[in-house]
Design a protein around this motif. Structure first.
Motif: not given
Length: 243
Positions: A216-243
């Motif tokens: 969350x400190x190394x890439x705060x923009x992606x961490x915050x975008x991930x939070x936003x997507x979950x709250x909005x019920x939107x797809x996760x950011x494309x940068x995240x690698x699916x498990x």
């Protein structure tokens, strides 16, 4: 939204998420027992702390429910809140949680016990900061937060986390869960995310590329975008690698 910090730090670690999200969400950022403003409150256990967090959500939110985001220790606590009191959780993001047996747990407990008395010493803090890839601009804040952690809390949390397993209630929890790990984390932690996702009925797992445990400190923009997507019920950011 409740933001739960890791061991050896405080709610300070969410500074960049507070800056990015405070205009969009109501954020509750507690210091867990034995840390920061709560360092006079003895650490008892992860389950007890999960109970306290659930009580806080019930007492301090409009409808008694909130999103929960936790990293490291905060992730363990968040996972238990999602499993045992899903009625207070709109959704959970847990990062850096290991649920698989670690090799040589006795050796790891001994290391934790040896580090606890000197955890506030400058060289130890700087070594920990390097291991966590704490950005240079955050080093002073990290060290100040770490020095507020009680030795009792550090020692007991470090030991307790070695044996953490998801409770049986997780298999029937209604809470949507996103389990995340940094791509550079230990292999067992990365593998644990799929275990978590397969245990909770409404869960998924992913990896954050190019980062370690405290991402969350190394890439705060992606961490915050991930939070936003979950709250909005939107797809996760494309940068995240699916498990």
């Amino acid at each position: 939204m409740v933001l739960l910090h890791g061991v050896g730090t405080t709610g300070w670690m969410w500074t960049k998420q507070l800056s990015a999200l405070s205009g969009e969400l109501r954020l509750l950022v507690p210091d867990l027992p034995g840390h920061g403003r709560s360092n006079a409150l003895p650490w008892k256990s992860i389950p007890e702390t999960a109970r306290l967090v659930a009580e806080m959500i019930s007492a301090r939110t409009t409808d008694g429910r909130a999103y929960v985001v936790g990293l490291s220790l905060g992730g363990y606590v968040g996972a238990l809140v999602a499993a045992t009191t899903p009625e207070v959780v709109l959704g959970a993001i847990v990062s850096g949680v290991n649920v698989l047996p670690l090799p040589h747990p006795g050796r790891l407990r001994l290391m934790g016990a040896l580090i606890a008395p000197v955890m506030g010493w400058g060289p130890v803090l700087r070594a920990n900061a390097r291991a966590l890839n704490v950005p240079a601009e955050d080093l002073d804040g990290y060290q100040a937060a770490a020095r507020t952690t009680s030795r009792q809390a550090f020692r007991r949390v470090s030991s307790e986390a070695l044996d953490f397993r998801l409770p049986d209630q997780a298999t029937s929890s209604r809470c949507p869960v996103l389990a995340v790990a940094g791509e550079k984390e230990h292999d067992l932690t990365k593998r644990s995310q799929n275990v978590i996702a397969s245990t909770f009925p409404h869960a998924q797992a992913c990896l954050a590329p190019g980062v370690g445990h405290a991402w969350n400190g190394e890439n705060p923009e992606l961490f915050s975008a991930m939070i936003r997507s979950r709250v909005a019920g939107a797809p996760l950011p494309d940068e995240l690698i699916p498990g």
